[in-house]
Design a protein around this motif. Structure first.
Motif, PDB file in Angstrom:
ATOM      1  N   LEU A 329       0.831  -1.188   0.000  1.00 45.29           N
ATOM      2  CA  LEU A 329       0.000   0.000   0.000  1.00 45.29           C
ATOM      3  C   LEU A 329       0.871   1.245   0.000  1.00 45.29           C
ATOM      4  N   THR A 330       0.234   2.377  -0.125  1.00 44.50           N
ATOM      5  CA  THR A 330       0.945   3.650  -0.065  1.00 44.50           C
ATOM      6  C   THR A 330       0.117   4.638   0.733  1.00 44.50           C
ATOM      7  N   GLY A 331       0.745   5.710   1.142  1.00 40.57           N
ATOM      8  CA  GLY A 331       0.031   6.791   1.803  1.00 40.57           C
ATOM      9  C   GLY A 331      -0.440   6.441   3.199  1.00 40.57           C
ATOM     10  N   PRO A 332      -1.546   7.050   3.652  1.00 43.41           N
ATOM     11  CA  PRO A 332      -2.034   6.829   5.019  1.00 43.41           C
ATOM     12  C   PRO A 332      -2.383   5.379   5.310  1.00 43.41           C
ATOM     13  N   LEU A 333      -2.891   4.638   4.320  1.00 42.60           N
ATOM     14  CA  LEU A 333      -3.222   3.240   4.547  1.00 42.60           C
ATOM     15  C   LEU A 333      -1.980   2.435   4.892  1.00 42.60           C
ATOM     16  N   SER A 334      -0.875   2.728   4.227  1.00 38.65           N
ATOM     17  CA  SER A 334       0.356   1.999   4.495  1.00 38.65           C
ATOM     18  C   SER A 334       0.857   2.246   5.913  1.00 38.65           C
ATOM     19  N   TRP A 335       0.942   3.513   6.318  1.00 40.92           N
ATOM     20  CA  TRP A 335       1.447   3.825   7.651  1.00 40.92           C
ATOM     21  C   TRP A 335       0.456   3.407   8.732  1.00 40.92           C
ATOM     22  N   GLY A 336      -0.842   3.480   8.438  1.00 42.44           N
ATOM     23  CA  GLY A 336      -1.817   2.971   9.394  1.00 42.44           C
ATOM     24  C   GLY A 336      -1.681   1.477   9.596  1.00 42.44           C
ATOM     25  N   ALA A 337      -1.428   0.734   8.499  1.00 38.06           N
ATOM     26  CA  ALA A 337      -1.217  -0.707   8.619  1.00 38.06           C
ATOM     27  C   ALA A 337       0.057  -1.021   9.394  1.00 38.06           C
ATOM     28  N   VAL A 338       1.101  -0.213   9.219  1.00 42.84           N
ATOM     29  CA  VAL A 338       2.352  -0.427   9.964  1.00 42.84           C
ATOM     30  C   VAL A 338       2.110  -0.272  11.463  1.00 42.84           C
ATOM     31  N   LEU A 339       1.441   0.799  11.851  1.00 41.25           N
ATOM     32  CA  LEU A 339       1.200   1.039  13.282  1.00 41.25           C
ATOM     33  C   LEU A 339       0.278  -0.022  13.865  1.00 41.25           C
ATOM     34  N   LEU A 340      -0.775  -0.390  13.134  1.00 41.20           N
ATOM     35  CA  LEU A 340      -1.690  -1.415  13.620  1.00 41.20           C
ATOM     36  C   LEU A 340      -0.990  -2.762  13.740  1.00 41.20           C
ATOM     37  N   GLY A 341      -0.211  -3.121  12.725  1.00 39.96           N
ATOM     38  CA  GLY A 341       0.502  -4.399  12.769  1.00 39.96           C
ATOM     39  C   GLY A 341       1.549  -4.445  13.865  1.00 39.96           C
ATOM     40  N   ILE A 435      12.754  -8.884  22.406  1.00 40.20           N
ATOM     41  CA  ILE A 435      13.746  -8.261  23.287  1.00 40.20           C
ATOM     42  C   ILE A 435      13.142  -7.036  23.971  1.00 40.20           C
ATOM     43  N   GLY A 436      12.219  -6.352  23.282  1.00 38.64           N
ATOM     44  CA  GLY A 436      11.497  -5.260  23.926  1.00 38.64           C
ATOM     45  C   GLY A 436      10.658  -5.749  25.088  1.00 38.64           C
ATOM     46  N   ARG A 437      10.131  -6.960  25.006  1.00 37.63           N
ATOM     47  CA  ARG A 437       9.384  -7.541  26.114  1.00 37.63           C
ATOM     48  C   ARG A 437      10.292  -7.809  27.313  1.00 37.63           C
ATOM     49  N   VAL A 438      11.544  -8.168  27.051  1.00 40.54           N
ATOM     50  CA  VAL A 438      12.505  -8.332  28.143  1.00 40.54           C
ATOM     51  C   VAL A 438      12.707  -6.999  28.849  1.00 40.54           C
ATOM     52  N   PRO A 465       3.526  12.690  32.660  1.00 41.70           N
ATOM     53  CA  PRO A 465       4.726  11.840  32.718  1.00 41.70           C
ATOM     54  C   PRO A 465       4.434  10.433  33.218  1.00 41.70           C
ATOM     55  N   MET A 466       3.437  10.286  34.086  1.00 45.60           N
ATOM     56  CA  MET A 466       3.092   8.940  34.545  1.00 45.60           C
ATOM     57  C   MET A 466       2.522   8.104  33.396  1.00 45.60           C
ATOM     58  N   LEU A 467       1.658   8.712  32.576  1.00 48.19           N
ATOM     59  CA  LEU A 467       1.119   7.991  31.427  1.00 48.19           C
ATOM     60  C   LEU A 467       2.211   7.657  30.419  1.00 48.19           C
ATOM     61  N   ALA A 468       3.141   8.586  30.215  1.00 44.13           N
ATOM     62  CA  ALA A 468       4.248   8.328  29.300  1.00 44.13           C
ATOM     63  C   ALA A 468       5.104   7.173  29.800  1.00 44.13           C
ATOM     64  N   TRP A 469       5.333   7.136  31.134  1.00 46.66           N
ATOM     65  CA  TRP A 469       6.138   6.042  31.692  1.00 46.66           C
ATOM     66  C   TRP A 469       5.411   4.708  31.560  1.00 46.66           C
ATOM     67  N   GLN A 470       4.093   4.718  31.746  1.00 45.25           N
ATOM     68  CA  GLN A 470       3.333   3.478  31.672  1.00 45.25           C
ATOM     69  C   GLN A 470       3.238   2.957  30.238  1.00 45.25           C
ATOM     70  N   SER A 471       3.162   3.853  29.273  1.00 49.79           N
ATOM     71  CA  SER A 471       2.940   3.448  27.886  1.00 49.79           C
ATOM     72  C   SER A 471       4.207   3.482  27.049  1.00 49.79           C
ATOM     73  N   ASP A 472       5.375   3.560  27.687  1.00 46.46           N
ATOM     74  CA  ASP A 472       6.607   3.673  26.900  1.00 46.46           C
ATOM     75  C   ASP A 472       6.854   2.438  26.046  1.00 46.46           C
ATOM     76  N   ALA A 473       6.424   1.258  26.520  1.00 38.47           N
ATOM     77  CA  ALA A 473       6.701   0.028  25.777  1.00 38.47           C
ATOM     78  C   ALA A 473       5.947  -0.003  24.453  1.00 38.47           C
ATOM     79  N   LEU A 475       4.596   2.535  22.900  1.00 41.42           N
ATOM     80  CA  LEU A 475       5.042   3.655  22.060  1.00 41.42           C
ATOM     81  C   LEU A 475       6.364   3.313  21.377  1.00 41.42           C
ATOM     82  N   LEU A 476       7.260   2.676  22.107  1.00 42.55           N
ATOM     83  CA  LEU A 476       8.541   2.282  21.517  1.00 42.55           C
ATOM     84  C   LEU A 476       8.337   1.223  20.431  1.00 42.55           C
ATOM     85  N   ALA A 477       7.366   0.314  20.649  1.00 36.65           N
ATOM     86  CA  ALA A 477       7.072  -0.688  19.625  1.00 36.65           C
ATOM     87  C   ALA A 477       6.554  -0.031  18.348  1.00 36.65           C
TER      88      ALA A 477
END
Length: 519
Positions: A329-341, A435-438, A465-473, A475-477
């Motif tokens: 895919l291309t465009g928004p559909l492509s990047w949306g699929a990347v984030l969802l996957g 490894i991110g799960r580790v 900052p508390m929400l950022a700390w809780q959701s860092d994993a 977000l990093l993924a």
């Protein structure tokens, strides 16, 4: 019976956190105003922005109705399994205990929470259908009448999904698994059979004269009536909800809410992890070498929770298929699929890494089998990494095989490089996720510095900052998925190199966290 229930509600309304009638009316006012002022214009703007040459071919593809029906069946299967741990007909522990100790009919006490819970799948289906319909109408690929029928069909589909959710709460283990498996099989068949009943039969496709497509005028109200009928039958079946299920789910939901309120989102999600229910006679200890010994322990732990393992495997395959599809895919559909996957692959990896969590929890305890906690973590990471990589390869290959039917204009189809690129992205992302799960397992407690008040003109912002700390994993993924997808545009060598670097960075951060926990 109604008198008993009235007395119970009077006691419940006297608690300190109770909402008054004015609070409820104000909440309804805010919801209605938000829908008119924010939601409707927002959907219109989003549809206009998505009416792009790289999005419309996918939404107007002849196979889009089949994909819609397939997604509806897959969502129903997932909701059936969800009903086993958190059903729609659920009361607070206080009401649950009062209900169990009285002669009140359960339908009398449970229909209100059921009605509130049904709003979740209905609103989700309506939002998705409205976005697709507005986009197609904005691009002149569908008539307004077809869009309205599709939204009506989505409302009925949401009610049917609520019925599937309730069935997961009503049914016992064997029947629930059978129903979920049947719905999953229907989801697979819906991808190949154009005649499957579902919301896809009301999909707003361009037709001659831009009028309503044949059959849409019947399927839309038909699905709505079916949804209303299923909801009515569900209310009648509330008397069959088992008291043990209500007590267990109420206590679990209350505990999860308390943990989430205190900022422990990981602990809150862990409350919904069902205890092992199978394979009690399987031996987790066997002969060496250590690699095979720990792989055996991981395999036994997966088989002890078969539903959770199957959900993880299916989610891994679907996540890999979505990631591979993003390369077509291309465009928004492509990047949306990347984030969802990437998000789905991260969630699926969580079902395979119980051994890693156990290894982290043994820090400071006597070494099991003579291995340190760090050694246990490394050995427990091998089997999940290999399995997730294999599932990623299978899911990517599946997308490549069916790409000839689902690829949009300009897609690479099945030819050489396109197939390899489709498989390479999910396979390269799999080790990064494990490894991110580790790293996530070695997170440790919330630093006290993050709970320091941050007074501003808009209020106390210490929650950010508390929400950022809780959701860092997660977000990093998502960032790792986006980075690898971007590197994949430069070529396979860049993608593999980026995967190696990101895996090494994740391993370094995990090592730092493990050292901090041992201090």
């Amino acid at each position: 019976m109604s008198g008993e229930l009235t007395a119970v509600r009077e006691v419940w309304a006297q608690r300190s956190q109770a909402r008054t009638r004015a609070d409820v009316l104000y909440l309804l006012y805010v919801v209605a105003l938000s829908a008119l002022v924010i939601a409707a214009p927002g959907l219109q703007m989003a549809g206009s922005l998505l009416a792009r040459p790289d999005v419309i071919p996918a939404l107007a593809h002849p196979l889009a109705p089949q994909a819609t029906t397939s997604l509806a069946f897959a969502a129903a299967a997932a909701l059936v399994l969800l009903g086993a741990v958190r059903g729609p007909a659920l009361l607070p522990p206080f009401f649950t205990a009062t209900l169990a100790a009285s002669g009140i009919r359960r339908r009398t006490a449970l229909w209100r929470p059921l009605a509130r819970a049904l709003l979740v799948p209905v609103l989700a289906a309506l939002t998705a259908a409205a976005l697709v319909a507005v986009t197609l109408v904005s691009a002149a690929h569908a008539a307004t009448s077809g869009a309205v029928h599709f939204v009506i069909a989505a409302a009925g589909t949401g009610l049917l999904l609520g019925g599937a959710w309730l069935s997961g709460e009503l049914l016992r283990g064997g029947a629930r698994r059978l129903l979920a498996g049947g719905l999953a099989a229907a989801s697979v068949l819906g991808s190949f059979l154009p005649g499957m009943p579902g919301p896809g039969r009301a999909y707003p496709m361009a037709s001659e004269g831009m009028g309503t497509a044949p059959g849409v005028g019947l399927w839309a109200p038909g699905l709505l009536l079916a949804g209303l009928l299923v909801s009515g039958v569900g209310i009648l079946l509330l008397d069959r909800v088992r008291g043990s299920v209500l007590r267990e789910q109420a206590a679990r939901w209350d505990s999860a809410g308390t943990l989430a309120t205190t900022g422990d989102l990981a602990g809150a999600s862990g409350m919904f992890r069902t205890p092992p229910s199978a394979g009690r006679r399987l031996r987790a200890i066997g002969p060496r070498p250590l690699v095979l010994l720990y792989a055996r322990r991981d395999a036994v732990s997966w088989l002890r929770s078969p539903e959770r393992f199957v959900v993880g495997v299916v989610t891994s395959l679907l996540a890999a298929a979505v990631l591979a599809g993003s390369t077509l895919l291309t465009g928004p559909l492509s990047w949306g699929a990347v984030l969802l996957g990437a998000a789905a692959l991260w969630g699926a990896g969580g079902t395979l890494v119980d051994g890693i969590r156990h290894g982290v929890h043994t820090l400071g305890a006597p070494a099991l089998f003579g291995q340190s906690a760090a050694t246990q973590v490394v050995l427990h990471a091998i089997a999940p990494l290999l399995l997730l990589s294999l599932l990623a390869a299978l899911g990517g290959t599946l997308t490549g095989v069916v790409a000839a039917g689902f690829a949009v204009d300009g897609g690479p189809g099945l030819s050489g490089t396109g197939l390899w690129e489709a498989v390479l992205l999910p396979v390269a992302l799999a080790p990064v996720m494990i490894i991110g799960r580790v790293r996530d397992a070695a997170k440790g407690p919330l630093p006290l510095a993050l709970v320091t008040p941050m007074p501003t003109a808009q209020g106390d912002l210490s929650i950010l900052p508390m929400l950022a700390w809780q959701s860092d994993a997660i977000l990093l993924a998502l960032v790792c998925g986006a980075v690898l997808a971007g590197l994949g545009l430069l070529g396979p060598a860049w993608l593999l190199g980026g995967a190696v670097v990101l895996t090494a960075v994740m391993a370094l951060m995990a090592r730092v966290r493990l050292r901090e926990l041992t201090r």
